[in-house]
Design a protein around this motif. Structure first.
Motif, short mmCIF file in Angstrom:
data_model
loop_
_atom_site.label_atom_id
_atom_site.label_comp_id
_atom_site.label_asym_id
_atom_site.label_seq_id
_atom_site.Cartn_x
_atom_site.Cartn_y
_atom_site.Cartn_z
N PHE A 21 0.83 -1.21 0.00
CA PHE A 21 0.00 0.00 0.00
C PHE A 21 0.87 1.26 0.00
N TYR A 22 1.79 1.35 0.96
CA TYR A 22 2.62 2.55 1.06
C TYR A 22 3.63 2.64 -0.08
N CYS A 25 1.70 4.10 -2.90
CA CYS A 25 1.48 5.53 -2.62
C CYS A 25 2.77 6.32 -2.88
N PHE A 28 3.30 6.68 -6.61
CA PHE A 28 2.41 7.73 -7.12
C PHE A 28 2.91 9.11 -6.71
N LEU A 29 3.44 9.24 -5.50
CA LEU A 29 3.98 10.52 -5.04
C LEU A 29 5.17 10.93 -5.90
N TRP A 56 -6.03 13.51 -6.44
CA TRP A 56 -5.13 12.70 -5.61
C TRP A 56 -5.90 12.04 -4.48
N TYR A 59 -7.61 8.98 -5.74
CA TYR A 59 -6.66 7.86 -5.83
C TYR A 59 -6.52 7.18 -4.47
N ILE A 60 -6.37 7.98 -3.42
CA ILE A 60 -6.23 7.40 -2.07
C ILE A 60 -7.51 6.67 -1.67
N MET A 63 -7.42 3.33 -3.37
CA MET A 63 -6.42 2.47 -2.71
C MET A 63 -6.97 1.94 -1.38
N TYR A 64 -7.61 2.82 -0.63
CA TYR A 64 -8.18 2.44 0.66
C TYR A 64 -9.20 1.31 0.49
N THR A 72 -5.90 3.12 7.78
CA THR A 72 -5.90 4.49 7.29
C THR A 72 -7.30 5.11 7.36
#
Length: 183
Positions: A21-22, A25, A28-29, A56, A59-60, A63-64, A72
């Motif tokens: 997951f991270y 992220c 993507f960052l 953005w 997107y999160i 993902m969540y 999260t």
């Protein structure tokens, strides 16, 4: 509808993997930072900035839900609050700048906010509140519309808009705190 009711594959179990997951992220960052460009508008929270920020956050949100990232949850609630606030700010800015309180604008927004949800609700045999984000946006759009369209001349005086916003704040407080959300 077909995939929901007659899935071609057995449903898989969502597995939370913090590292994946991270890592996604972070990827993507890095992509975001690598594609930064200067915008044409210079005001704070201009349309380009707010649309980018909302993108953005979407997107999160995906993902969540995809990774069932329950750890999260609190951050996602903050993002949803920011997203709704930014949408309300955009609607406020539109009404403030364009002064368009006509029925066509109202109906256009209600159509845009709810059409696909209504179709999805009917096809999937779900309730409207299942897709909670659309009723939430619809409510806050209507609140913004009502605030700005009632006595619109007050929108352009320093104290007029403040009084209108304080009245709305007071009404929200009464409904949620004094009546416990039950009228």
């Amino acid at each position: 509808w077909l995939c929901e009711n007659y899935p071609p594959f057995a449903p898989g179990e969502r597995v939370w993997d913090r590292d994946v997951f991270y890592c996604l992220c972070l990827v993507f960052l890095v992509g975001m930072l690598a594609t930064i460009k200067e915008g044409k508008q210079t005001e704070i929270l201009n349309r380009d900035q707010s649309e980018e920020w909302k993108g953005w956050m979407q997107y999160i949100f995906l993902m969540y839900h995809y990774y069932a990232a329950s750890e999260t949850y609190n951050a996602i609630r903050v993002f949803i609050t920011c997203y709704v606030w930014m949408t309300g700010f955009g609607n406020f800015s539109f009404f403030y700048m364009k002064r368009d309180f006509g029925a066509p604008r109202l109906l256009q927004m209600l159509w845009r906010l709810n059409l696909l949800v209504l179709i999805l609700m009917l096809v999937m045999n779900n309730t409207y509140i299942t897709y909670y984000i659309c009723p939430l946006h619809t409510f806050y759009f209507m609140l913004t519309y009502a605030t700005m369209s009632v006595m619109p001349a007050l929108n352009y005086s320093n104290w007029g808009i403040r009084v209108k916003l304080m009245v709305v704040l007071g009404l929200i407080f009464l409904v949620w705190e004094c009546f416990d959300g039950q009228l």
